[in-house]
Each structure stands twice: as structure tokens, then as C-alpha cells.
Write an enzyme that holds these catalytic residues in place. Structure first.
Site, PDB file in Angstrom:
ATOM      1  N   ASN A  25       7.992  22.308 -49.033  1.00  0.00           N
ATOM      2  CA  ASN A  25       6.657  22.905 -49.115  1.00  0.00           C
ATOM      3  C   ASN A  25       6.477  23.864 -47.948  1.00  0.00           C
ATOM      4  O   ASN A  25       7.042  23.667 -46.863  1.00  0.00           O
ATOM      5  CB  ASN A  25       5.581  21.826 -49.052  1.00  0.00           C
ATOM      6  CG  ASN A  25       4.179  22.421 -49.174  1.00  0.00           C
ATOM      7  OD1 ASN A  25       3.905  23.175 -50.093  1.00  0.00           O
ATOM      8  ND2 ASN A  25       3.318  22.108 -48.217  1.00  0.00           N
ATOM      9  N   HIS A  76       3.418  25.379 -45.626  1.00  0.00           N
ATOM     10  CA  HIS A  76       2.035  25.062 -45.310  1.00  0.00           C
ATOM     11  C   HIS A  76       1.528  26.027 -44.247  1.00  0.00           C
ATOM     12  O   HIS A  76       2.172  26.181 -43.201  1.00  0.00           O
ATOM     13  CB  HIS A  76       1.914  23.615 -44.827  1.00  0.00           C
ATOM     14  CG  HIS A  76       0.517  23.233 -44.488  1.00  0.00           C
ATOM     15  ND1 HIS A  76      -0.436  22.969 -45.454  1.00  0.00           N
ATOM     16  CD2 HIS A  76      -0.109  23.103 -43.298  1.00  0.00           C
ATOM     17  CE1 HIS A  76      -1.583  22.676 -44.863  1.00  0.00           C
ATOM     18  NE2 HIS A  76      -1.414  22.753 -43.562  1.00  0.00           N
ATOM     19  N   SER A  80       4.374  26.420 -41.404  1.00  0.00           N
ATOM     20  CA  SER A  80       5.433  25.397 -41.304  1.00  0.00           C
ATOM     21  C   SER A  80       6.107  25.234 -42.667  1.00  0.00           C
ATOM     22  O   SER A  80       5.418  25.243 -43.697  1.00  0.00           O
ATOM     23  CB  SER A  80       4.831  24.036 -40.909  1.00  0.00           C
ATOM     24  OG  SER A  80       4.076  24.131 -39.722  1.00  0.00           O
ATOM     25  N   ASP A  87       1.199  16.776 -46.324  1.00  0.00           N
ATOM     26  CA  ASP A  87       1.576  17.696 -45.231  1.00  0.00           C
ATOM     27  C   ASP A  87       2.097  16.946 -44.017  1.00  0.00           C
ATOM     28  O   ASP A  87       2.045  17.458 -42.894  1.00  0.00           O
ATOM     29  CB  ASP A  87       0.385  18.581 -44.849  1.00  0.00           C
ATOM     30  CG  ASP A  87      -0.114  19.365 -46.061  1.00  0.00           C
ATOM     31  OD1 ASP A  87      -1.327  19.613 -46.137  1.00  0.00           O
ATOM     32  OD2 ASP A  87       0.703  19.677 -46.936  1.00  0.00           O
TER      33      ASP A  87
HETATM   34  N1  LIG Z   1       2.184  13.961 -51.607  1.00  0.00           N
HETATM   35  C1  LIG Z   1       2.177  15.254 -51.248  1.00  0.00           C
HETATM   36  N2  LIG Z   1       1.698  16.168 -52.114  1.00  0.00           N
HETATM   37  C2  LIG Z   1       1.665  17.478 -51.738  1.00  0.00           C
HETATM   38  C3  LIG Z   1       2.084  17.880 -50.452  1.00  0.00           C
HETATM   39  C4  LIG Z   1       2.597  16.876 -49.566  1.00  0.00           C
HETATM   40  O1  LIG Z   1       3.022  17.177 -48.419  1.00  0.00           O
HETATM   41  N3  LIG Z   1       2.625  15.582 -49.997  1.00  0.00           N
HETATM   42  N4  LIG Z   1       1.936  19.222 -50.046  1.00  0.00           N
HETATM   43  C5  LIG Z   1       0.945  19.927 -50.850  1.00  0.00           C
HETATM   44  C6  LIG Z   1       0.676  21.362 -50.562  1.00  0.00           C
HETATM   45  N5  LIG Z   1      -0.618  21.441 -49.874  1.00  0.00           N
HETATM   46  C7  LIG Z   1      -0.584  21.988 -48.615  1.00  0.00           C
HETATM   47  O2  LIG Z   1       0.462  22.476 -48.122  1.00  0.00           O
HETATM   48  C8  LIG Z   1      -1.829  20.966 -50.455  1.00  0.00           C
HETATM   49  C9  LIG Z   1      -2.081  21.216 -51.800  1.00  0.00           C
HETATM   50  C10 LIG Z   1      -3.263  20.744 -52.382  1.00  0.00           C
HETATM   51  C11 LIG Z   1      -4.197  20.032 -51.646  1.00  0.00           C
HETATM   52  C12 LIG Z   1      -5.429  19.512 -52.311  1.00  0.00           C
HETATM   53  O3  LIG Z   1      -6.362  19.042 -51.647  1.00  0.00           O
HETATM   54  N6  LIG Z   1      -5.452  19.578 -53.654  1.00  0.00           N
HETATM   55  C13 LIG Z   1      -6.572  19.051 -54.460  1.00  0.00           C
HETATM   56  C14 LIG Z   1      -7.019  20.118 -55.452  1.00  0.00           C
HETATM   57  C15 LIG Z   1      -7.336  21.407 -54.703  1.00  0.00           C
HETATM   58  C16 LIG Z   1      -7.486  22.573 -55.693  1.00  0.00           C
HETATM   59  O4  LIG Z   1      -7.221  22.393 -56.889  1.00  0.00           O
HETATM   60  O5  LIG Z   1      -7.837  23.668 -55.198  1.00  0.00           O
HETATM   61  C17 LIG Z   1      -6.111  17.834 -55.272  1.00  0.00           C
HETATM   62  O6  LIG Z   1      -4.885  17.728 -55.574  1.00  0.00           O
HETATM   63  O7  LIG Z   1      -7.007  17.040 -55.629  1.00  0.00           O
HETATM   64  C18 LIG Z   1      -3.952  19.789 -50.293  1.00  0.00           C
HETATM   65  C19 LIG Z   1      -2.781  20.269 -49.691  1.00  0.00           C
HETATM   66  C20 LIG Z   1       1.279  19.807 -52.312  1.00  0.00           C
HETATM   67  N7  LIG Z   1       1.215  18.421 -52.636  1.00  0.00           N
HETATM   68  N1  LIG Z   2      -1.643  23.667 -48.806  1.00  0.00           N
HETATM   69  C1  LIG Z   2      -0.763  24.544 -49.516  1.00  0.00           C
HETATM   70  C2  LIG Z   2      -1.141  25.971 -49.216  1.00  0.00           C
HETATM   71  O1  LIG Z   2      -2.260  26.279 -48.843  1.00  0.00           O
HETATM   72  N2  LIG Z   2      -0.152  26.859 -49.402  1.00  0.00           N
HETATM   73  C3  LIG Z   2      -0.402  28.256 -49.197  1.00  0.00           C
HETATM   74  O2  LIG Z   2      -0.818  28.837 -50.425  1.00  0.00           O
HETATM   75  C4  LIG Z   2      -0.449  30.213 -50.382  1.00  0.00           C
HETATM   76  C5  LIG Z   2       0.251  30.514 -51.681  1.00  0.00           C
HETATM   77  O3  LIG Z   2       0.371  31.901 -51.776  1.00  0.00           O
HETATM   78  P1  LIG Z   2       1.320  32.499 -52.942  1.00  0.00           P
HETATM   79  O4  LIG Z   2       0.877  31.874 -54.235  1.00  0.00           O
HETATM   80  O5  LIG Z   2       1.030  33.974 -52.861  1.00  0.00           O
HETATM   81  O6  LIG Z   2       2.737  32.149 -52.587  1.00  0.00           O
HETATM   82  C6  LIG Z   2       0.490  30.410 -49.183  1.00  0.00           C
HETATM   83  O7  LIG Z   2      -0.200  31.025 -48.118  1.00  0.00           O
HETATM   84  C7  LIG Z   2       0.853  29.006 -48.803  1.00  0.00           C
HETATM   85  O8  LIG Z   2       1.091  28.845 -47.412  1.00  0.00           O
END
Ligand SMILES: Nc1nc2c(c(=O)[nH]1)N[C@@H](CN(C=O)c1ccc(C(=O)N[C@@H](CCC(=O)O)C(=O)O)cc1)CN2
Ligand SMILES: NCC(=O)N[C@@H]1O[C@H](COP(=O)([O-])[O-])[C@@H](O)[C@H]1O
Length: 212
Positions: A107, A109, A136, A145
Site C-alpha cells: 500500500n 499511504h 510511505s 496503515d
Molecule cells: N486492513 C487494512 N486495510 C487497508 C489498509 C491497511 O493497511 N490494512 N490500507 C488501506 C489504505 N488506506 C490508507 O492508506 C485507507 C483506505 C481506506 C480507509 C477508510 O477509512 N475507508 C472507509 C471508507 C472510506 C471511503 O469510502 O471514502 C471504510 O473502509 O469504511 C482508511 C485508510 C486500505 N485498506
Molecule cells: N489511505 C489511502 C490513501 O489515501 N491513498 C492515497 O490515495 C491517492 C490515490 O491517488 P490515485 O488514485 O491517483 O493513485 C494517493 O495519494 C494515495 O497516497
């Protein structure tokens, strides 16, 4: 040649960076499918332009998170990936899903983990008065994360930054960082062993490498 599946939810600029790096011969891998939980994700168009199969699997069509994740796993495993790349995939994944892809799921982030896990990282960094922020790349674990970091890249935060301006500065770093890590994975140079990152068989600092 490693097989890669990419999960997206939006614009797909990170996906495009991977497509471009593969087409330029910088990554010895092949994206077998791009899967989105959002039907309107522009990243689907980017994949189609690159002749990569696309699938939309909406979480709204499932009663709960686990049933969605099981259906997503079934679709992903049709492509038998060596590597699963989350590229702006905005769903929290269940423990069952994460353990199934343990050690072969990455992932990106938009923060200097462990700071600012979750969403809205740029505004939170500005509100906290941070003077630096960044991105990261990490292995994915059940803790949101919280997975071991492979590499980070830092950018300055200016006092008059908007979240959009800071996001653009971070995005610039993302687009070179993610292809680098995917390249390393495809070269079998980076692995997750016992919850820690190893590069070329050696453990790395807890905060990951610092990108030049
Ligand atoms: N178990 C894990 N799942 C995910 C990870 C992880 O490290 N462990 N990374 C995320 C990516 N991410 C940030 O980098 C992230 C993505 C989504 C959310 C979140 O709160 N999602 C909500 C819905 C939000 C929306 O639809 O806009 C949800 O799932 O209810 C937080 C962080 C990917 N998954
Ligand atoms: N928590 C996950 C998160 O926020 N990820 C972020 O979503 C964007 C996706 O852009 P993209 O669709 O243009 O690649 C990127 O900035 C990535 O770091």
C-alpha cells in the site's frame, strides 16, 4: 515475470505510474487486472487504454465487509497474482483478506507513518503545524496503515499550504516511489519476514528507507 493485480478506487495516477514503468521496461512484471470498488474510477480508463483487463466490484452490492472481501479475493485469485498493489484503494480490508495476501500486498499511504494513519492526512498535518510531511510504502497488515514500512519520502510543509498544494507535493514523490518498490518486489529484493521488512536479505530501519 511476476503477475500483479492492482486495486483502485479513484483517479489512478499511481496505477498510471506503474503502467508507464512497466511499459518502459523498468519493472519486470505484468498487471493482469485492475479492480475498482468504484465504477466511476478514472483509473479504469487508464487500465483500458493500456489494454489491461478491468473489473468493478462495488462494496455497495454486499451485505457486509467480509462478504465483499471474500468476493474480492475470488476475483483477485482468478488472476493468480504474485503481488497485490493497493493504489488508492479506499476500503479497509478484513483480517481474513489481509492474511490471505500476507507478504505480497503493498500500500502507498500519504503520510510519514506511523503519523497520520487513516484519511485526510494532508489537512491533519497542516492543522498540526507539521513542517514536513510525506509518503510511505508499506506491506499491508490487519492493522490499518500499521504494516512495516519499506520506504518513505519527505516533503516540506509551507505555512500557507492548502491541503491540495501539500497533496500535490506528496503526489510527485508517490509517482516515483511506488514503481521503485514494485520493481524491488519483482526482483525478489524486498520481502516481509516475521512482520519485518528485509531488503536483499537484511532487515532495514523500522521507519523504512529514506528516499533520496
Ligand atoms: N486492513 C487494512 N486495510 C487497508 C489498509 C491497511 O493497511 N490494512 N490500507 C488501506 C489504505 N488506506 C490508507 O492508506 C485507507 C483506505 C481506506 C480507509 C477508510 O477509512 N475507508 C472507509 C471508507 C472510506 C471511503 O469510502 O471514502 C471504510 O473502509 O469504511 C482508511 C485508510 C486500505 N485498506
Ligand atoms: N489511505 C489511502 C490513501 O489515501 N491513498 C492515497 O490515495 C491517492 C490515490 O491517488 P490515485 O488514485 O491517483 O493513485 C494517493 O495519494 C494515495 O497516497
Amino acid at each position: 515475470m511476476k503477475s500483479i493485480v492492482v486495486l483502485i478506487s479513484g483517479n489512478g495516477t499511481n496505477l498510471q505510474a506503474l503502467i508507464d514503468a512497466i511499459e518502459a521496461g523498468q519493472i519486470k512484471g505484468r498487471i493482469r487486472a485492475v479492480i475498482s470498488n468504484q465504477a466511476d474510477a478514472f483509473g479504469l480508463h487508464r487500465a483500458q487504454e493500456a489494454n489491461i483487463p478491468t473489473v468493478v466490484l462495488s462494496h455497495r452490492d454486499f451485505a457486509d465487509r467480509l462478504s465483499y472481501d471474500l468476493a474480492l479475493m475470488e476475483e483477485i485469485d482468478r488472476h493468480q497474482p504474485d503481488l497485490l498493489v493497493l493504489a488508492g484503494f479506499m476500503r479497509i480490508l478484513s483480517d481474513r483478506f489481509v492474511e490471505h495476501y500476507g507478504g505480497r500486498m503493498l500500500n502507498i499511504h500519504p503520510s510519514l507513518l506511523p503519523k497520520y494513519k487513516g484519511l485526510n492526512t494532508h489537512q491533519r498535518a497542516i492543522d498540526a503545524g507539521e513542517t514536513e510531511h510525506g509518503v510511505s510504502v508499506h506491506f499491508v497488515t490487519p492493522e490499518l496503515d500499521g504494516g512495516p514500512v519499506i520506504i518513505q519520502s519527505r516533503v516540506p510543509v509551507f505555512s500557507d499550504d492548502t491541503a491540495e498544494e501539500l497533496a500535490a507535493r506528496v503526489r510527485e514523490q508517490e509517482l516515483s516511489l511506488y514503481p521503485l518498490v514494485v520493481k524491488w518486489f519483482c526482483q525478489d529484493r524486498v520481502k516481509m519476514e516475521n512482520g519485518e521488512v528485509q531488503v536483499d536479505g537484511k532487515p532495514i530501519p523500522a521507519e523504512g528507507y529514506a528516499a533520496e
